[in-house]
Design a protein around this motif. Sequence first.
Motif, PDB file in Angstrom:
ATOM      1  N   ARG A 268     -17.076 -10.068  14.655  1.00  0.00           N
ATOM      2  CA  ARG A 268     -16.546  -8.965  15.464  1.00  0.00           C
ATOM      3  C   ARG A 268     -15.043  -9.096  15.697  1.00  0.00           C
ATOM      4  NH1 ARG A 268     -21.291 -10.259  18.321  1.00  0.00           N
ATOM      5  NH2 ARG A 268     -20.150 -11.113  20.105  1.00  0.00           N
ATOM      6  N   LYS A 269     -14.504 -10.287  15.517  1.00  0.00           N
ATOM      7  CA  LYS A 269     -13.064 -10.494  15.684  1.00  0.00           C
ATOM      8  C   LYS A 269     -12.266  -9.984  14.490  1.00  0.00           C
ATOM      9  CE  LYS A 269     -13.494 -14.329  18.918  1.00  0.00           C
ATOM     10  NZ  LYS A 269     -13.220 -15.763  19.215  1.00  0.00           N
ATOM     11  N   LYS A 270     -12.937  -9.786  13.366  1.00  0.00           N
ATOM     12  CA  LYS A 270     -12.355  -9.103  12.194  1.00  0.00           C
ATOM     13  C   LYS A 270     -11.031  -9.711  11.725  1.00  0.00           C
ATOM     14  CE  LYS A 270     -14.412  -4.677  13.517  1.00  0.00           C
ATOM     15  NZ  LYS A 270     -14.157  -3.246  13.815  1.00  0.00           N
ATOM     16  N   GLY A 271     -10.961 -11.019  11.646  1.00  0.00           N
ATOM     17  CA  GLY A 271      -9.749 -11.650  11.142  1.00  0.00           C
ATOM     18  C   GLY A 271      -9.508 -11.323   9.681  1.00  0.00           C
ATOM     19  N   PRO A 272      -8.239 -11.322   9.243  1.00  0.00           N
ATOM     20  CA  PRO A 272      -7.925 -10.993   7.850  1.00  0.00           C
ATOM     21  C   PRO A 272      -8.651 -11.866   6.834  1.00  0.00           C
ATOM     22  CG  PRO A 272      -5.933 -10.994   9.173  1.00  0.00           C
ATOM     23  CD  PRO A 272      -7.023 -11.526  10.058  1.00  0.00           C
ATOM     24  N   GLY A 273      -8.821 -13.157   7.139  1.00  0.00           N
ATOM     25  CA  GLY A 273      -9.530 -14.027   6.218  1.00  0.00           C
ATOM     26  C   GLY A 273     -10.932 -13.548   5.956  1.00  0.00           C
ATOM     27  N   LEU A 274     -11.626 -13.197   7.009  1.00  0.00           N
ATOM     28  CA  LEU A 274     -12.999 -12.719   6.910  1.00  0.00           C
ATOM     29  C   LEU A 274     -13.081 -11.364   6.223  1.00  0.00           C
ATOM     30  CD1 LEU A 274     -15.625 -12.967   9.734  1.00  0.00           C
ATOM     31  CD2 LEU A 274     -15.243 -10.784   8.629  1.00  0.00           C
ATOM     32  N   LEU A 275     -12.131 -10.504   6.501  1.00  0.00           N
ATOM     33  CA  LEU A 275     -12.181  -9.141   5.968  1.00  0.00           C
ATOM     34  C   LEU A 275     -11.737  -9.053   4.510  1.00  0.00           C
ATOM     35  CD1 LEU A 275     -10.719  -7.109   8.975  1.00  0.00           C
ATOM     36  CD2 LEU A 275     -13.112  -7.355   8.335  1.00  0.00           C
ATOM     37  N   ARG A 276     -10.741  -9.831   4.120  1.00  0.00           N
ATOM     38  CA  ARG A 276     -10.118  -9.660   2.805  1.00  0.00           C
ATOM     39  C   ARG A 276     -10.687 -10.551   1.705  1.00  0.00           C
ATOM     40  NH1 ARG A 276      -3.756  -9.613   4.732  1.00  0.00           N
ATOM     41  NH2 ARG A 276      -3.929  -7.897   6.241  1.00  0.00           N
ATOM     42  N   CYS A 277     -11.408 -11.593   2.080  1.00  0.00           N
ATOM     43  CA  CYS A 277     -11.910 -12.505   1.062  1.00  0.00           C
ATOM     44  C   CYS A 277     -12.885 -11.793   0.119  1.00  0.00           C
ATOM     45  CB  CYS A 277     -12.584 -13.717   1.700  1.00  0.00           C
ATOM     46  SG  CYS A 277     -14.059 -13.349   2.676  1.00  0.00           S
ATOM     47  N   ASP A 278     -13.014 -12.349  -1.071  1.00  0.00           N
ATOM     48  CA  ASP A 278     -13.959 -11.786  -2.034  1.00  0.00           C
ATOM     49  C   ASP A 278     -15.391 -12.158  -1.688  1.00  0.00           C
ATOM     50  OD1 ASP A 278     -12.136 -10.616  -4.221  1.00  0.00           O
ATOM     51  OD2 ASP A 278     -11.293 -12.605  -3.879  1.00  0.00           O
ATOM     52  N   LEU A 279     -15.563 -13.331  -1.101  1.00  0.00           N
ATOM     53  CA  LEU A 279     -16.889 -13.804  -0.705  1.00  0.00           C
ATOM     54  C   LEU A 279     -16.793 -14.475   0.656  1.00  0.00           C
ATOM     55  CD1 LEU A 279     -19.866 -14.657  -1.135  1.00  0.00           C
ATOM     56  CD2 LEU A 279     -19.001 -16.657  -2.371  1.00  0.00           C
ATOM     57  N   LEU A 280     -17.620 -14.040   1.600  1.00  0.00           N
ATOM     58  CA  LEU A 280     -17.700 -14.690   2.909  1.00  0.00           C
ATOM     59  C   LEU A 280     -18.923 -15.589   2.929  1.00  0.00           C
ATOM     60  CD1 LEU A 280     -16.723 -15.030   5.865  1.00  0.00           C
ATOM     61  CD2 LEU A 280     -18.255 -13.126   6.451  1.00  0.00           C
ATOM     62  N   VAL A 281     -18.718 -16.853   3.258  1.00  0.00           N
ATOM     63  CA  VAL A 281     -19.810 -17.812   3.413  1.00  0.00           C
ATOM     64  C   VAL A 281     -19.995 -18.098   4.897  1.00  0.00           C
ATOM     65  CG1 VAL A 281     -20.495 -20.223   3.043  1.00  0.00           C
ATOM     66  CG2 VAL A 281     -19.539 -18.879   1.154  1.00  0.00           C
ATOM     67  N   VAL A 282     -21.209 -17.896   5.390  1.00  0.00           N
ATOM     68  CA  VAL A 282     -21.550 -18.218   6.781  1.00  0.00           C
ATOM     69  C   VAL A 282     -22.369 -19.498   6.744  1.00  0.00           C
ATOM     70  CG1 VAL A 282     -22.659 -17.443   8.906  1.00  0.00           C
ATOM     71  CG2 VAL A 282     -21.532 -15.771   7.406  1.00  0.00           C
ATOM     72  N   ASN A 283     -21.743 -20.594   7.111  1.00  0.00           N
ATOM     73  CA  ASN A 283     -22.332 -21.918   6.945  1.00  0.00           C
ATOM     74  C   ASN A 283     -23.045 -22.409   8.219  1.00  0.00           C
ATOM     75  OD1 ASN A 283     -22.895 -24.332   5.566  1.00  0.00           O
ATOM     76  ND2 ASN A 283     -21.015 -25.290   6.286  1.00  0.00           N
ATOM     77  N   LYS A 284     -23.825 -23.453   8.042  1.00  0.00           N
ATOM     78  CA  LYS A 284     -24.554 -24.147   9.123  1.00  0.00           C
ATOM     79  C   LYS A 284     -25.571 -23.230   9.786  1.00  0.00           C
ATOM     80  CE  LYS A 284     -20.459 -27.001   9.987  1.00  0.00           C
ATOM     81  NZ  LYS A 284     -19.493 -27.512  10.990  1.00  0.00           N
ATOM     82  N   VAL A 285     -26.217 -22.382   8.985  1.00  0.00           N
ATOM     83  CA  VAL A 285     -27.202 -21.454   9.564  1.00  0.00           C
ATOM     84  C   VAL A 285     -28.363 -22.194  10.197  1.00  0.00           C
ATOM     85  CG1 VAL A 285     -26.583 -19.532   8.055  1.00  0.00           C
ATOM     86  CG2 VAL A 285     -28.337 -21.167   7.313  1.00  0.00           C
ATOM     87  N   ASP A 286     -28.586 -23.439   9.778  1.00  0.00           N
ATOM     88  CA  ASP A 286     -29.670 -24.241  10.367  1.00  0.00           C
ATOM     89  C   ASP A 286     -29.407 -24.584  11.828  1.00  0.00           C
ATOM     90  OD1 ASP A 286     -27.532 -25.749   9.055  1.00  0.00           O
ATOM     91  OD2 ASP A 286     -28.607 -27.560   9.675  1.00  0.00           O
ATOM     92  N   LEU A 287     -28.141 -24.507  12.249  1.00  0.00           N
ATOM     93  CA  LEU A 287     -27.789 -24.831  13.636  1.00  0.00           C
ATOM     94  C   LEU A 287     -27.937 -23.651  14.586  1.00  0.00           C
ATOM     95  CD1 LEU A 287     -24.578 -27.035  13.183  1.00  0.00           C
ATOM     96  CD2 LEU A 287     -26.968 -27.762  13.357  1.00  0.00           C
ATOM     97  N   ALA A 288     -28.179 -22.467  14.053  1.00  0.00           N
ATOM     98  CA  ALA A 288     -28.208 -21.262  14.886  1.00  0.00           C
ATOM     99  C   ALA A 288     -29.094 -21.392  16.125  1.00  0.00           C
ATOM    100  CB  ALA A 288     -28.624 -20.055  14.045  1.00  0.00           C
TER     101      ALA A 288
END
Length: 217
Positions: A148-168
């Motif tokens: 929701r913070k919509k940083g440029p890194g997150l928005l502009r990258c070709d692939l977003l990886v959301v890591n450590k999903v096991d910790l959710a």
Amino acid sequence: MRVQAAFNLQAGRSGPGAARVGIGGPVGSGKTALIEALIPVLQQRGIDFAVVTNDLVTKEDAERLRRSGLIDPARVTAVEAGACPHTVIREDPTLNIAAGDDLEARFPGIELILFESGGDNLASTFSLDLVDWWIFVIDVAGGDDIPRKKGPGLLRCDLLVVNKVDLAPYVGVNIDRMLEEARAVRSGRTVIPTNVRGGFGIEEVADAISASVLFRV
């Protein structure tokens, strides 16, 4: 298509050669761990590759990879940024371009170079003078509000990886909602959930690199 790949020239590069992929993201999100997990997968696929790491004033990440036993230590090069990490991957990527050129000279026929940025914030992006395609890594422990913070890194990258999903479950994150919000702010562009320590999602990341950068299906 924006990807330049191995057969085209990029401004600031010495000539055609290996495809160059950036891996950026905040401190502790799992960038080096992602590379460690990708190494055997890329090797199994017969991809000839090397790695350039970036740290502020050390060679810590490079030494970690060299000691891992996963890759020939000579195929890992360290860049010491000496400034904000994004400076040498965006404003003036000269040091990284030179490091990539050196690897290509030492390993003729190399197909792929992974450039790991030093840990930075959500504004971190890669110059396309340096890379052809880039990945941004976030992790659930950083909070489910990151998309929701919509940083440029997150928005502009070709692939977003959301890591450590096991910790959710342990950090109070609704992972399904976090992934949904990430895909929404990226207008449906690729988001891959991972647990790199457990190997979850690594094949999918390798598939994305193979298809989008090396044009192997």
